[in-house]
Design a protein around this motif. Structure first.
Motif, short mmCIF file in Angstrom:
data_model
loop_
_atom_site.label_atom_id
_atom_site.label_comp_id
_atom_site.label_asym_id
_atom_site.label_seq_id
_atom_site.Cartn_x
_atom_site.Cartn_y
_atom_site.Cartn_z
N SER A 61 0.18 -4.77 4.39
CA SER A 61 -0.64 -5.48 5.37
C SER A 61 -0.33 -6.95 5.18
O SER A 61 -0.13 -7.41 4.06
N SER A 90 -2.48 1.01 4.36
CA SER A 90 -2.89 -0.28 4.94
C SER A 90 -3.95 -0.09 6.02
O SER A 90 -4.90 -0.88 6.12
N VAL A 93 0.02 -4.32 10.22
CA VAL A 93 0.34 -3.19 9.34
C VAL A 93 1.81 -2.80 9.53
O VAL A 93 2.27 -2.60 10.65
N SER A 109 0.83 -1.21 0.00
CA SER A 109 0.00 0.00 0.00
C SER A 109 0.87 1.26 0.00
O SER A 109 2.08 1.19 0.18
#
Ligand code: PMP
Ligand code: GLN
Length: 465
Positions: free
Chosen positions: A303, A148, A286, A142
Protein backbone atom coordinates in the motif's frame (compact mmCIF):
# COMPACT_ATOMS: atom_id res chain seq x y z
CA UNK A 1 -17.35 -32.97 38.30
CA UNK A 2 -13.75 -34.25 37.75
CA UNK A 3 -11.60 -32.26 35.32
CA UNK A 4 -11.52 -33.54 31.71
CA UNK A 5 -7.75 -34.21 31.79
CA UNK A 6 -8.04 -36.38 34.90
CA UNK A 7 -11.00 -38.23 33.38
CA UNK A 8 -9.00 -38.85 30.24
CA UNK A 9 -6.06 -40.31 32.17
CA UNK A 10 -8.38 -42.33 34.36
CA UNK A 11 -10.07 -43.68 31.27
CA UNK A 12 -6.74 -44.57 29.69
CA UNK A 13 -5.54 -46.18 32.93
CA UNK A 14 -8.75 -48.17 33.23
CA UNK A 15 -8.47 -49.47 29.71
CA UNK A 16 -4.83 -50.49 30.06
CA UNK A 17 -5.04 -51.89 33.60
CA UNK A 18 -5.81 -55.50 34.31
CA UNK A 19 -6.07 -54.86 38.08
CA UNK A 20 -9.16 -52.64 38.12
CA UNK A 21 -12.49 -54.37 38.44
CA UNK A 22 -14.46 -54.31 35.19
CA UNK A 23 -17.27 -52.37 36.82
CA UNK A 24 -14.95 -49.43 37.57
CA UNK A 25 -13.69 -49.38 34.00
CA UNK A 26 -17.21 -49.32 32.60
CA UNK A 27 -18.28 -46.67 35.07
CA UNK A 28 -15.31 -44.41 34.30
CA UNK A 29 -15.76 -44.98 30.59
CA UNK A 30 -19.42 -44.06 30.61
CA UNK A 31 -18.72 -41.03 32.81
CA UNK A 32 -16.03 -39.88 30.34
CA UNK A 33 -18.28 -40.40 27.31
CA UNK A 34 -21.06 -38.49 29.03
CA UNK A 35 -18.72 -35.64 29.79
CA UNK A 36 -17.57 -35.48 26.16
CA UNK A 37 -21.21 -35.44 25.00
CA UNK A 38 -22.04 -32.57 27.30
CA UNK A 39 -18.98 -30.67 26.08
CA UNK A 40 -20.14 -31.22 22.51
CA UNK A 41 -23.57 -29.81 23.30
CA UNK A 42 -22.02 -26.74 24.87
CA UNK A 43 -19.59 -26.53 21.97
CA UNK A 44 -22.39 -26.31 19.45
CA UNK A 45 -22.76 -22.72 20.65
CA UNK A 46 -19.27 -21.84 21.75
CA UNK A 47 -17.47 -23.34 18.78
CA UNK A 48 -19.61 -21.47 16.26
CA UNK A 49 -18.05 -18.99 13.84
CA UNK A 50 -18.14 -15.33 14.76
CA UNK A 51 -21.24 -13.45 13.59
CA UNK A 52 -19.30 -11.40 11.07
CA UNK A 53 -18.40 -14.52 9.07
CA UNK A 54 -22.04 -15.43 8.47
CA UNK A 55 -22.87 -15.53 4.77
CA UNK A 56 -19.20 -15.39 3.74
CA UNK A 57 -18.65 -19.15 3.54
CA UNK A 58 -18.80 -19.51 -0.26
CA UNK A 59 -15.94 -18.53 -2.57
CA UNK A 60 -15.99 -18.58 -6.34
CA UNK A 61 -12.22 -19.35 -6.29
CA UNK A 62 -12.51 -22.27 -3.93
CA UNK A 63 -15.26 -23.91 -6.00
CA UNK A 64 -13.90 -23.28 -9.49
CA UNK A 65 -10.19 -23.77 -8.84
CA UNK A 66 -11.10 -27.17 -7.36
CA UNK A 67 -13.32 -28.03 -10.31
CA UNK A 68 -10.67 -27.04 -12.88
CA UNK A 69 -8.11 -29.19 -11.07
CA UNK A 70 -10.41 -32.18 -10.70
CA UNK A 71 -11.44 -32.04 -14.36
CA UNK A 72 -7.85 -31.39 -15.50
CA UNK A 73 -9.36 -28.62 -17.61
CA UNK A 74 -7.45 -26.04 -19.60
CA UNK A 75 -7.50 -23.26 -17.08
CA UNK A 76 -8.70 -19.92 -18.39
CA UNK A 77 -10.39 -19.34 -15.04
CA UNK A 78 -8.33 -18.10 -12.09
CA UNK A 79 -6.03 -15.23 -13.01
CA UNK A 80 -2.47 -16.48 -13.09
CA UNK A 81 0.13 -16.78 -15.84
CA UNK A 82 1.28 -20.28 -16.84
CA UNK A 83 4.69 -18.97 -17.92
CA UNK A 84 7.73 -17.99 -15.89
CA UNK A 85 8.24 -14.59 -14.25
CA UNK A 86 10.99 -12.39 -15.75
CA UNK A 87 14.68 -13.04 -15.06
CA UNK A 88 14.93 -9.80 -13.11
CA UNK A 89 13.16 -11.50 -10.20
CA UNK A 90 13.78 -15.24 -10.70
CA UNK A 91 17.53 -14.83 -11.00
CA UNK A 92 17.56 -12.59 -7.95
CA UNK A 93 15.70 -15.20 -5.93
CA UNK A 94 18.13 -17.93 -7.01
CA UNK A 95 21.10 -15.81 -5.98
CA UNK A 96 19.59 -14.83 -2.65
CA UNK A 97 19.06 -18.44 -1.57
CA UNK A 98 22.29 -19.86 -3.08
CA UNK A 99 24.70 -21.64 -0.67
CA UNK A 100 27.02 -19.16 0.99
CA UNK A 101 24.67 -16.19 0.49
CA UNK A 102 23.61 -13.88 3.31
CA UNK A 103 21.93 -16.09 5.98
CA UNK A 104 19.89 -13.15 7.24
CA UNK A 105 17.81 -13.40 4.07
CA UNK A 106 16.17 -16.41 5.71
CA UNK A 107 15.28 -14.50 8.87
CA UNK A 108 12.67 -11.90 9.86
CA UNK A 109 13.02 -8.47 8.39
CA UNK A 110 11.55 -5.02 9.14
CA UNK A 111 7.83 -5.29 9.97
CA UNK A 112 6.43 -2.68 7.57
CA UNK A 113 8.63 -3.78 4.68
CA UNK A 114 12.19 -4.97 4.04
CA UNK A 115 14.40 -1.85 3.81
CA UNK A 116 15.71 -2.54 0.30
CA UNK A 117 12.16 -3.16 -0.96
CA UNK A 118 10.49 -0.10 0.55
CA UNK A 119 13.35 2.02 -0.79
CA UNK A 120 12.83 0.58 -4.29
CA UNK A 121 9.05 1.05 -4.06
CA UNK A 122 9.36 4.61 -2.79
CA UNK A 123 11.82 5.57 -5.55
CA UNK A 124 9.55 4.14 -8.23
CA UNK A 125 6.26 5.56 -6.98
CA UNK A 126 7.85 8.94 -6.31
CA UNK A 127 8.12 9.04 -10.09
CA UNK A 128 4.69 7.49 -10.78
CA UNK A 129 2.86 9.69 -8.26
CA UNK A 130 4.78 12.85 -9.14
CA UNK A 131 5.49 13.49 -5.46
CA UNK A 132 7.85 12.31 -2.75
CA UNK A 133 6.85 8.90 -1.34
CA UNK A 134 8.50 8.22 1.98
CA UNK A 135 9.84 4.63 2.18
CA UNK A 136 9.34 4.32 5.93
CA UNK A 137 6.03 6.09 6.50
CA UNK A 138 4.38 6.02 3.08
CA UNK A 139 4.70 2.33 2.18
CA UNK A 140 3.49 -0.91 3.77
CA UNK A 141 4.42 -4.32 2.36
CA UNK A 142 1.74 -6.99 2.74
CA UNK A 143 0.85 -10.57 1.83
CA UNK A 144 -0.38 -9.80 -1.67
CA UNK A 145 -2.75 -7.01 -2.60
CA UNK A 146 -5.30 -9.01 -0.59
CA UNK A 147 -3.36 -8.06 2.55
CA UNK A 148 -3.24 -4.39 1.60
CA UNK A 149 -6.96 -4.30 0.86
CA UNK A 150 -7.73 -6.00 4.16
CA UNK A 151 -5.60 -3.49 6.06
CA UNK A 152 -6.98 -0.47 4.23
CA UNK A 153 -10.55 -1.53 4.98
CA UNK A 154 -10.17 -3.02 8.44
CA UNK A 155 -7.98 -0.28 9.85
CA UNK A 156 -10.47 2.45 8.90
CA UNK A 157 -14.02 1.12 8.75
CA UNK A 158 -16.06 1.20 11.97
CA UNK A 159 -19.28 -0.80 12.48
CA UNK A 160 -22.06 0.89 10.50
CA UNK A 161 -19.73 2.86 8.23
CA UNK A 162 -20.67 2.68 4.58
CA UNK A 163 -18.23 1.71 1.84
CA UNK A 164 -19.09 2.29 -1.81
CA UNK A 165 -18.14 -0.52 -4.20
CA UNK A 166 -18.34 -0.22 -7.99
CA UNK A 167 -19.66 -3.31 -9.80
CA UNK A 168 -18.42 -5.56 -11.23
CA UNK A 169 -15.88 -5.71 -8.40
CA UNK A 170 -13.07 -8.04 -7.34
CA UNK A 171 -15.07 -10.29 -5.06
CA UNK A 172 -13.12 -9.93 -1.78
CA UNK A 173 -14.11 -6.27 -1.31
CA UNK A 174 -17.57 -7.11 -0.03
CA UNK A 175 -16.55 -9.75 2.58
CA UNK A 176 -13.71 -7.52 3.77
CA UNK A 177 -16.15 -4.66 4.38
CA UNK A 178 -18.56 -7.02 6.14
CA UNK A 179 -15.77 -8.42 8.33
CA UNK A 180 -15.17 -4.86 9.50
CA UNK A 181 -18.96 -4.69 10.24
CA UNK A 182 -19.19 -2.02 7.57
CA UNK A 183 -22.09 -1.67 5.15
CA UNK A 184 -21.25 -2.09 1.45
CA UNK A 185 -23.22 0.15 -0.94
CA UNK A 186 -23.09 -0.93 -4.56
CA UNK A 187 -23.24 0.92 -7.84
CA UNK A 188 -22.99 -0.97 -11.13
CA UNK A 189 -21.22 0.28 -14.23
CA UNK A 190 -23.99 0.46 -16.83
CA UNK A 191 -23.70 -0.78 -20.39
CA UNK A 192 -24.91 1.75 -22.92
CA UNK A 193 -27.98 0.69 -24.88
CA UNK A 194 -26.26 0.06 -28.16
CA UNK A 195 -28.36 -1.76 -30.72
CA UNK A 196 -25.38 -3.75 -32.05
CA UNK A 197 -24.53 -4.97 -28.51
CA UNK A 198 -21.87 -4.08 -26.00
CA UNK A 199 -18.38 -5.05 -27.16
CA UNK A 200 -16.03 -2.59 -25.50
CA UNK A 201 -15.44 -1.79 -21.84
CA UNK A 202 -15.81 1.85 -22.86
CA UNK A 203 -19.51 1.03 -23.26
CA UNK A 204 -19.69 0.59 -19.47
CA UNK A 205 -20.00 3.89 -17.69
CA UNK A 206 -20.45 5.25 -14.21
CA UNK A 207 -23.68 7.17 -13.60
CA UNK A 208 -22.33 10.07 -11.60
CA UNK A 209 -25.76 11.13 -10.33
CA UNK A 210 -26.41 7.65 -9.01
CA UNK A 211 -22.97 7.69 -7.40
CA UNK A 212 -23.63 11.08 -5.81
CA UNK A 213 -26.83 9.61 -4.33
CA UNK A 214 -24.80 6.97 -2.46
CA UNK A 215 -22.54 9.44 -0.67
CA UNK A 216 -23.80 10.54 2.76
CA UNK A 217 -22.53 11.30 6.26
CA UNK A 218 -21.95 7.57 6.96
CA UNK A 219 -19.78 7.04 3.87
CA UNK A 220 -16.27 6.18 5.04
CA UNK A 221 -14.63 4.94 1.87
CA UNK A 222 -15.00 4.10 -1.79
CA UNK A 223 -13.11 1.27 -3.48
CA UNK A 224 -12.03 1.90 -7.07
CA UNK A 225 -10.37 -0.86 -9.11
CA UNK A 226 -8.50 0.60 -12.05
CA UNK A 227 -7.94 -1.21 -14.45
CA UNK A 228 -10.91 -3.27 -13.36
CA UNK A 229 -11.17 -7.00 -12.79
CA UNK A 230 -13.20 -8.68 -14.36
CA UNK A 231 -14.32 -6.09 -16.94
CA UNK A 232 -10.94 -4.66 -17.94
CA UNK A 233 -12.32 -1.12 -17.84
CA UNK A 234 -9.92 1.75 -17.49
CA UNK A 235 -11.53 4.68 -15.70
CA UNK A 236 -11.07 7.90 -17.61
CA UNK A 237 -9.50 10.93 -16.00
CA UNK A 238 -12.94 12.60 -16.11
CA UNK A 239 -14.62 9.71 -14.29
CA UNK A 240 -11.85 9.63 -11.68
CA UNK A 241 -12.13 13.40 -11.22
CA UNK A 242 -15.85 13.06 -10.54
CA UNK A 243 -15.19 10.31 -7.98
CA UNK A 244 -12.39 12.40 -6.44
CA UNK A 245 -14.64 15.48 -6.14
CA UNK A 246 -17.25 13.44 -4.26
CA UNK A 247 -14.55 12.01 -1.96
CA UNK A 248 -13.36 15.51 -1.12
CA UNK A 249 -16.87 16.93 -0.70
CA UNK A 250 -17.83 14.15 1.74
CA UNK A 251 -14.42 13.65 3.37
CA UNK A 252 -14.17 10.04 2.22
CA UNK A 253 -11.15 7.71 1.91
CA UNK A 254 -10.42 6.32 -1.55
CA UNK A 255 -8.98 2.80 -1.71
CA UNK A 256 -7.58 2.49 -5.21
CA UNK A 257 -6.81 -1.08 -6.24
CA UNK A 258 -4.28 -0.65 -9.06
CA UNK A 259 -2.83 -4.15 -9.25
CA UNK A 260 -2.99 -4.12 -13.07
CA UNK A 261 -1.24 -0.72 -13.20
CA UNK A 262 1.07 -1.59 -16.13
CA UNK A 263 -1.39 -3.68 -18.13
CA UNK A 264 -2.94 -1.02 -20.35
CA UNK A 265 -3.59 -1.55 -24.07
CA UNK A 266 -3.78 0.48 -27.28
CA UNK A 267 -3.54 4.22 -26.74
CA UNK A 268 -5.38 4.17 -23.44
CA UNK A 269 -4.06 6.27 -20.61
CA UNK A 270 -3.93 5.06 -17.02
CA UNK A 271 -4.55 7.71 -14.37
CA UNK A 272 -3.74 7.15 -10.72
CA UNK A 273 -6.52 8.73 -8.66
CA UNK A 274 -3.98 9.63 -5.93
CA UNK A 275 -2.35 12.05 -8.40
CA UNK A 276 -5.52 14.13 -8.89
CA UNK A 277 -5.61 17.46 -7.00
CA UNK A 278 -5.84 17.02 -3.21
CA UNK A 279 -6.39 13.26 -3.47
CA UNK A 280 -3.05 12.06 -2.12
CA UNK A 281 -4.08 12.79 1.47
CA UNK A 282 -7.16 10.59 1.27
CA UNK A 283 -6.03 7.76 -1.02
CA UNK A 284 -4.48 4.36 -0.29
CA UNK A 285 -3.11 2.85 -3.49
CA UNK A 286 -2.92 -0.95 -3.53
CA UNK A 287 -0.37 -2.80 -5.70
CA UNK A 288 0.77 -6.38 -6.27
CA UNK A 289 4.21 -7.80 -7.07
CA UNK A 290 2.32 -10.93 -8.14
CA UNK A 291 0.72 -8.97 -10.98
CA UNK A 292 3.70 -6.75 -11.80
CA UNK A 293 6.08 -9.70 -12.12
CA UNK A 294 3.70 -12.48 -13.27
CA UNK A 295 4.42 -14.26 -9.98
CA UNK A 296 1.02 -14.53 -8.29
CA UNK A 297 2.24 -17.31 -5.98
CA UNK A 298 4.84 -15.02 -4.43
CA UNK A 299 1.94 -13.27 -2.68
CA UNK A 300 3.55 -9.92 -2.10
CA UNK A 301 1.80 -6.58 -2.33
CA UNK A 302 2.01 -3.07 -0.93
CA UNK A 303 0.00 0.00 0.00
CA UNK A 304 1.19 3.50 -0.74
CA UNK A 305 -0.25 6.65 0.74
CA UNK A 306 0.04 9.47 3.24
CA UNK A 307 1.50 8.73 6.65
CA UNK A 308 -1.79 9.35 8.51
CA UNK A 309 -3.50 6.49 6.58
CA UNK A 310 -0.57 4.10 6.12
CA UNK A 311 0.22 4.17 9.85
CA UNK A 312 -3.24 2.70 10.59
CA UNK A 313 -2.60 -0.11 8.11
CA UNK A 314 0.81 -0.63 9.74
CA UNK A 315 -0.81 -0.98 13.17
CA UNK A 316 -3.05 -3.76 11.89
CA UNK A 317 -0.19 -5.47 10.05
CA UNK A 318 2.24 -5.45 13.00
CA UNK A 319 -0.36 -7.23 15.10
CA UNK A 320 -1.38 -9.99 12.73
CA UNK A 321 1.20 -10.75 10.05
CA UNK A 322 4.06 -8.65 11.47
CA UNK A 323 6.42 -9.17 8.51
CA UNK A 324 6.38 -10.73 5.03
CA UNK A 325 8.91 -13.31 3.74
CA UNK A 326 12.36 -11.74 3.49
CA UNK A 327 13.54 -13.80 0.50
CA UNK A 328 10.61 -12.73 -1.63
CA UNK A 329 10.90 -9.10 -0.55
CA UNK A 330 14.61 -9.01 -1.40
CA UNK A 331 14.00 -10.62 -4.82
CA UNK A 332 11.17 -8.21 -5.64
CA UNK A 333 13.35 -5.28 -4.49
CA UNK A 334 16.14 -6.33 -6.87
CA UNK A 335 13.62 -6.87 -9.66
CA UNK A 336 12.10 -3.42 -9.18
CA UNK A 337 15.56 -1.82 -9.16
CA UNK A 338 16.37 -3.46 -12.50
CA UNK A 339 13.05 -2.62 -14.15
CA UNK A 340 13.11 0.92 -12.79
CA UNK A 341 16.59 1.45 -14.25
CA UNK A 342 15.18 0.65 -17.72
CA UNK A 343 11.83 2.37 -17.35
CA UNK A 344 10.42 3.48 -20.71
CA UNK A 345 12.74 1.18 -22.67
CA UNK A 346 11.20 -1.65 -24.70
CA UNK A 347 12.98 -4.33 -22.64
CA UNK A 348 11.48 -3.05 -19.38
CA UNK A 349 9.04 -5.72 -18.16
CA UNK A 350 6.44 -3.02 -17.46
CA UNK A 351 6.26 -2.49 -21.25
CA UNK A 352 7.15 -5.99 -22.43
CA UNK A 353 4.29 -7.71 -20.58
CA UNK A 354 1.46 -5.46 -21.84
CA UNK A 355 2.90 -5.70 -25.36
CA UNK A 356 2.64 -9.50 -25.21
CA UNK A 357 -0.72 -9.40 -23.48
CA UNK A 358 -2.28 -7.14 -26.07
CA UNK A 359 -1.56 -9.82 -28.68
CA UNK A 360 -3.03 -12.48 -26.45
CA UNK A 361 -6.10 -10.30 -25.84
CA UNK A 362 -6.67 -9.95 -29.58
CA UNK A 363 -6.09 -13.64 -30.17
CA UNK A 364 -8.56 -14.57 -27.45
CA UNK A 365 -11.18 -12.12 -28.74
CA UNK A 366 -10.93 -13.60 -32.24
CA UNK A 367 -11.30 -17.16 -30.92
CA UNK A 368 -14.31 -16.26 -28.80
CA UNK A 369 -16.04 -14.50 -31.71
CA UNK A 370 -15.43 -17.53 -33.94
CA UNK A 371 -17.08 -19.66 -31.27
CA UNK A 372 -20.23 -17.57 -31.11
CA UNK A 373 -19.27 -16.04 -27.79
CA UNK A 374 -19.50 -12.24 -27.61
CA UNK A 375 -16.43 -10.77 -25.90
CA UNK A 376 -16.15 -7.32 -24.35
CA UNK A 377 -12.71 -6.08 -25.33
CA UNK A 378 -10.77 -4.94 -22.26
CA UNK A 379 -8.60 -1.81 -22.23
CA UNK A 380 -6.55 -3.12 -19.30
CA UNK A 381 -5.90 -6.11 -17.03
CA UNK A 382 -5.85 -9.72 -18.21
CA UNK A 383 -9.46 -10.80 -18.26
CA UNK A 384 -12.17 -10.76 -20.88
CA UNK A 385 -15.88 -11.05 -20.18
CA UNK A 386 -17.94 -12.77 -22.87
CA UNK A 387 -21.64 -13.44 -23.36
CA UNK A 388 -22.48 -17.09 -23.87
CA UNK A 389 -26.25 -16.82 -24.48
CA UNK A 390 -26.01 -17.30 -28.28
CA UNK A 391 -24.67 -20.82 -27.77
CA UNK A 392 -28.13 -21.82 -26.55
CA UNK A 393 -26.97 -24.78 -24.46
CA UNK A 394 -29.11 -26.29 -21.72
CA UNK A 395 -27.09 -26.16 -18.51
CA UNK A 396 -29.94 -26.68 -16.08
CA UNK A 397 -28.45 -29.96 -14.81
CA UNK A 398 -25.18 -28.33 -13.72
CA UNK A 399 -25.75 -27.54 -10.07
CA UNK A 400 -27.39 -24.66 -8.26
CA UNK A 401 -27.12 -20.93 -8.45
CA UNK A 402 -27.08 -18.41 -11.28
CA UNK A 403 -26.97 -19.46 -14.92
CA UNK A 404 -23.33 -18.41 -15.41
CA UNK A 405 -22.25 -20.72 -12.56
CA UNK A 406 -24.00 -23.58 -14.35
CA UNK A 407 -22.46 -22.59 -17.67
CA UNK A 408 -18.95 -22.59 -16.18
CA UNK A 409 -19.52 -26.02 -14.59
CA UNK A 410 -20.87 -27.28 -17.91
CA UNK A 411 -17.93 -25.96 -19.96
CA UNK A 412 -15.37 -27.25 -17.46
CA UNK A 413 -16.90 -30.72 -17.14
CA UNK A 414 -17.99 -31.39 -20.71
CA UNK A 415 -15.51 -29.36 -22.78
CA UNK A 416 -12.49 -29.27 -20.46
CA UNK A 417 -12.18 -25.46 -20.51
CA UNK A 418 -12.36 -23.66 -17.18
CA UNK A 419 -13.61 -20.06 -16.83
CA UNK A 420 -15.15 -17.96 -14.05
CA UNK A 421 -18.83 -16.88 -13.69
CA UNK A 422 -19.21 -13.09 -13.70
CA UNK A 423 -22.17 -12.86 -11.32
CA UNK A 424 -19.56 -13.58 -8.62
CA UNK A 425 -18.41 -10.00 -9.16
CA UNK A 426 -21.82 -8.49 -8.35
CA UNK A 427 -23.74 -8.02 -5.10
CA UNK A 428 -26.76 -10.22 -4.31
CA UNK A 429 -29.26 -7.71 -5.71
CA UNK A 430 -27.36 -7.18 -8.96
CA UNK A 431 -26.33 -10.75 -9.83
CA UNK A 432 -28.52 -10.68 -12.93
CA UNK A 433 -26.19 -8.04 -14.46
CA UNK A 434 -23.27 -10.48 -14.40
CA UNK A 435 -25.23 -13.62 -15.15
CA UNK A 436 -25.04 -13.37 -18.98
CA UNK A 437 -21.21 -13.37 -18.85
CA UNK A 438 -18.31 -15.70 -18.12
CA UNK A 439 -14.72 -14.50 -17.68
CA UNK A 440 -11.73 -15.74 -19.69
CA UNK A 441 -8.19 -15.16 -18.44
CA UNK A 442 -5.73 -14.52 -21.28
CA UNK A 443 -2.41 -14.28 -19.43
CA UNK A 444 -1.59 -17.77 -20.71
CA UNK A 445 1.03 -19.33 -22.91
CA UNK A 446 -0.02 -19.23 -26.58
CA UNK A 447 -0.11 -23.00 -26.67
CA UNK A 448 -2.61 -23.05 -23.75
CA UNK A 449 -4.81 -20.57 -25.61
CA UNK A 450 -4.50 -22.68 -28.80
CA UNK A 451 -5.53 -25.84 -26.97
CA UNK A 452 -8.54 -24.07 -25.47
CA UNK A 453 -9.39 -22.67 -28.92
CA UNK A 454 -9.39 -26.15 -30.42
CA UNK A 455 -11.84 -27.38 -27.80
CA UNK A 456 -14.10 -24.34 -27.97
CA UNK A 457 -14.22 -24.37 -31.77
CA UNK A 458 -15.09 -28.07 -31.87
CA UNK A 459 -17.79 -27.43 -29.29
CA UNK A 460 -19.31 -24.51 -31.15
CA UNK A 461 -19.26 -26.51 -34.41
CA UNK A 462 -21.04 -29.42 -32.72
CA UNK A 463 -23.80 -27.04 -31.63
CA UNK A 464 -24.34 -25.79 -35.18
CA UNK A 465 -24.40 -29.30 -36.65
N1 PMP B 1 -7.12 -6.92 -6.59
C1 PMP B 1 -7.50 -7.39 -7.80
C2 PMP B 1 -8.31 -6.51 -8.69
C3 PMP B 1 -7.16 -8.67 -8.21
O1 PMP B 1 -7.53 -9.12 -9.40
C4 PMP B 1 -6.42 -9.48 -7.32
C5 PMP B 1 -6.16 -10.92 -7.65
N2 PMP B 1 -5.16 -11.11 -8.43
C6 PMP B 1 -6.02 -8.94 -6.09
C7 PMP B 1 -6.40 -7.67 -5.77
C8 PMP B 1 -5.20 -9.75 -5.15
O2 PMP B 1 -3.85 -9.75 -5.54
P1 PMP B 1 -2.74 -10.59 -4.78
O3 PMP B 1 -2.67 -11.90 -5.46
O4 PMP B 1 -1.49 -9.78 -4.91
O5 PMP B 1 -3.18 -10.72 -3.35
N1 GLN C 1 -7.19 -12.22 -8.85
C1 GLN C 1 -7.22 -13.50 -9.47
C2 GLN C 1 -8.44 -13.60 -10.33
O1 GLN C 1 -9.24 -12.70 -10.39
C3 GLN C 1 -7.18 -14.63 -8.44
C4 GLN C 1 -8.13 -14.51 -7.31
C5 GLN C 1 -8.09 -15.64 -6.36
O2 GLN C 1 -7.65 -16.73 -6.72
N2 GLN C 1 -8.53 -15.45 -5.19
O3 GLN C 1 -8.59 -14.59 -10.99
Amino acid sequence: MPRLASLQSLYRLCRSSSYLPVASVTQASSCYQQHIRSLETMASDKLKAAEHLKGLEGSVWVEFVKLATEEKAINLGQGFPDFAPPNSVTQALTEIIAPGSNPLMSQYTRSYGHARLVNAIAAMYTKFMGREVDPMTGVLVSVGAYGSLYYAINSHVNPGDEVIIIEPFFDCYEPMVRMARGVPRFIALKPTNKTEGVTSTKDFTLDINELRGLFNSKTKAIIVNNPNNPLGKLFTREELTEIADLCKEHDVICISDEVYEHLVYDDNKFTRIATLPDMWDRTITVCSAGKIFSATGWKLGWSIGPQHLIKNCQTLHQNCVYTCPTLIQEAVARGLEIEFSRLGQPECYFLELPRELQEKRDKMAKILRECNLTPIIPDGGYFMMAQYGHLGVDVSQYGDGPQDYKMVRYLTKTQGVATIPCSAFYSADHKSLGEPYIRFCFIKDDCTIDKAAEKLKAFSKSLKA
